[in-house]
Design an enzyme around this catalytic site. Structure first.
Site, short mmCIF file in Angstrom:
data_model
loop_
_atom_site.label_atom_id
_atom_site.label_comp_id
_atom_site.label_asym_id
_atom_site.label_seq_id
_atom_site.Cartn_x
_atom_site.Cartn_y
_atom_site.Cartn_z
N ASP A 9 5.13 -15.99 -58.09
CA ASP A 9 4.87 -15.33 -56.75
C ASP A 9 3.93 -13.94 -57.45
O ASP A 9 3.82 -13.83 -58.50
CB ASP A 9 6.17 -14.64 -56.13
CG ASP A 9 5.80 -13.56 -55.16
OD1 ASP A 9 4.96 -13.65 -54.39
OD2 ASP A 9 6.49 -12.37 -55.23
N LEU A 10 3.44 -13.26 -56.73
CA LEU A 10 2.37 -12.34 -57.21
C LEU A 10 2.98 -11.03 -56.87
O LEU A 10 3.41 -10.18 -57.88
CB LEU A 10 1.21 -12.39 -56.61
CG LEU A 10 -0.01 -11.23 -56.82
CD1 LEU A 10 -0.30 -11.40 -58.18
CD2 LEU A 10 -1.24 -11.22 -56.01
N ASP A 11 3.24 -10.51 -55.71
CA ASP A 11 3.41 -9.16 -55.48
C ASP A 11 4.86 -8.84 -55.87
O ASP A 11 5.92 -9.45 -55.34
CB ASP A 11 3.51 -8.67 -54.03
CG ASP A 11 2.20 -8.75 -53.44
OD1 ASP A 11 1.22 -8.22 -54.14
OD2 ASP A 11 1.66 -9.57 -52.20
N THR A 17 2.73 -4.34 -57.14
CA THR A 17 2.20 -4.02 -55.71
C THR A 17 3.27 -4.09 -54.66
O THR A 17 2.92 -3.63 -53.53
CB THR A 17 1.24 -5.14 -55.48
OG1 THR A 17 1.54 -6.44 -55.78
CG2 THR A 17 -0.24 -4.93 -56.29
N LYS A 45 9.45 -8.60 -47.90
CA LYS A 45 8.97 -9.09 -49.26
C LYS A 45 8.89 -10.47 -48.92
O LYS A 45 9.70 -11.27 -48.61
CB LYS A 45 10.00 -8.64 -50.34
CG LYS A 45 10.03 -7.20 -50.74
CD LYS A 45 10.80 -6.98 -52.04
CE LYS A 45 10.78 -5.84 -52.47
NZ LYS A 45 11.53 -5.33 -53.34
N SER A 116 1.37 -17.17 -53.72
CA SER A 116 1.89 -16.05 -52.86
C SER A 116 1.36 -16.03 -51.59
O SER A 116 0.36 -16.74 -51.34
CB SER A 116 0.95 -14.71 -53.66
OG SER A 116 0.91 -13.72 -52.93
N ALA A 117 2.20 -15.27 -50.64
CA ALA A 117 1.54 -15.22 -49.19
C ALA A 117 0.32 -14.34 -49.03
O ALA A 117 -0.14 -14.45 -47.86
CB ALA A 117 2.89 -14.69 -48.45
N LYS A 146 6.64 -18.26 -46.35
CA LYS A 146 7.87 -18.33 -46.92
C LYS A 146 8.81 -17.74 -45.76
O LYS A 146 8.35 -16.85 -45.13
CB LYS A 146 7.92 -17.33 -48.05
CG LYS A 146 7.20 -17.81 -49.18
CD LYS A 146 6.91 -16.63 -50.45
CE LYS A 146 5.81 -17.01 -51.26
NZ LYS A 146 5.80 -16.04 -52.47
N GLU A 170 10.38 -15.43 -58.53
CA GLU A 170 10.13 -14.68 -57.19
C GLU A 170 10.77 -13.49 -57.35
O GLU A 170 11.96 -13.23 -58.01
CB GLU A 170 10.87 -15.33 -56.04
CG GLU A 170 9.91 -16.40 -55.28
CD GLU A 170 8.98 -15.41 -54.33
OE1 GLU A 170 9.21 -14.03 -54.15
OE2 GLU A 170 7.96 -15.80 -53.72
N ASP A 171 10.53 -12.40 -56.56
CA ASP A 171 11.56 -11.12 -56.29
C ASP A 171 11.85 -10.90 -54.90
O ASP A 171 12.47 -10.04 -54.50
CB ASP A 171 10.52 -9.83 -56.54
CG ASP A 171 9.23 -9.71 -55.45
OD1 ASP A 171 8.72 -10.50 -55.23
OD2 ASP A 171 9.36 -8.48 -55.03
C1 BG6 Z 1 3.61 -11.04 -50.04
C2 BG6 Z 1 4.13 -9.81 -50.05
O1 BG6 Z 1 3.44 -11.44 -51.30
O2 BG6 Z 1 2.21 -11.04 -49.50
C3 BG6 Z 1 4.38 -9.24 -48.56
O3 BG6 Z 1 5.46 -10.01 -50.55
C4 BG6 Z 1 3.04 -9.20 -48.04
O4 BG6 Z 1 4.90 -8.06 -48.48
C5 BG6 Z 1 2.58 -10.70 -48.00
O5 BG6 Z 1 3.01 -8.98 -46.45
C6 BG6 Z 1 1.02 -10.76 -47.47
O6 BG6 Z 1 0.08 -10.00 -48.31
P1 BG6 Z 1 -1.39 -9.54 -47.81
O7 BG6 Z 1 -2.06 -9.02 -48.92
O8 BG6 Z 1 -1.96 -10.82 -47.32
O9 BG6 Z 1 -1.17 -8.67 -46.57
MG MG Z 2 6.83 -10.91 -53.99
#
Ligand code: BG6
Ligand code: MG
Length: 222
Positions: A9-11, A17, A45, A116-117, A146, A170-171
């Site tokens: 996962d990224l964030d 972030t 998240k 990542s989403a 997710k 993942e977090d």
């Molecule tokens: C996920 C985050 O990685 O990405 C969420 O945990 C976030 O909080 C989602 O809403 C979508 O991100 P973005 O940058 O496309 O708005």
């Molecule tokens: Mg995350």
């Protein structure tokens, strides 16, 4: 069983972030009279942008109040604020241990993949100068978010890996559920209290000092 890929996962895993997402959502929510706290934020998240907005509106009992166009404006306002917060992101903002782990994976020929989403993932990886550390970035467009397994399955597919031979990191609660639904070994970064109930196989407080060897031992892989 031989490890075929590690999906990140990224964030909140690669860099902090997740805190900027929270700040930006909190500001947007306050603007329409909704208060969100860090406990509620756990349920955001890993959830994509529009779904996050829906959850906030339901939380504030405003789910019927806005048209689709207005919702898109609210989400855009949040993203503008979020991207502004990202402006200071620099290579030293990668979480402790991440660069070392990515280097170790590369040295051992294990593909690292972003699952990542976030639509901002390429921007963030660029700012961290980590784009080249990943073999692939799974595109979240056009697949269920997710906790559905799709983004992890898409990521594994990009490097030709069998999901059952993959480790996901993942977090988020939704992210751990997605990894498990994909049939992968799930590593949670954060609190056992938050990630354990979602099905994490192993929860660590941080990625600091995390090695490929530890991952292999935990997942009973080679
Ligand atoms: C996920 C985050 O990685 O990405 C969420 O945990 C976030 O909080 C989602 O809403 C979508 O991100 P973005 O940058 O496309 O708005
Ligand atoms: Mg995350």
């Amino acid at each position: 069983m031989k490890l075929q890929a590690v999906l990140f996962d990224l964030d909140g895993v690669i860099t902090d972030t997740a805190k900027y997402h929270f700040i930006a959502w909190k500001q947007m929510a306050e603007g329409i009279g909704i208060t969100i706290d860090s406990e509620f934020n756990e349920s955001l998240k890993g959830i994509d942008r529009m779904q996050s907005l829906e959850r906030i509106l339901i939380h504030g009992h405003q789910e019927q109040r806005y048209s689709q166009a207005e919702k898109e404006q609210l989400a855009q306002a949040k993203n503008d604020e979020y991207v502004a917060l990202l402006a200071s992101l620099a290579p030293e903002d990668a979480y402790p241990g991440i660069k070392e782990l990515l280097q170790e994976l590369k040295d051992n020929g294990v593909p690292a993949v972003i699952a990542s989403a976030s639509k901002n993932a390429p921007l963030i990886l660029d700012a961290l100068q980590l784009t080249d550390a990943f073999q692939a970035i799974a595109d979240p467009q056009g697949i269920p978010g997710k906790p559905a397994p799709d983004i992890f399955l898409r990521g594994a597919g990009l490097v030709g890996a069998d999901p059952s031979c993959c480790i996901g990191i993942e977090d988020a609660q939704a992210g751990i559920e997605a990894i498990k639904a994909a049939g992968m070994y799930a590593v949670g970064v954060g609190e056992q209290r938050i990630l354990g109930p979602s099905g994490a196989d192993w929860v660590l407080p941080s990625t600091s000092g995390l090695t490929l060897r530890q991952l292999l031992a935990a997942a009973h892989m080679e």
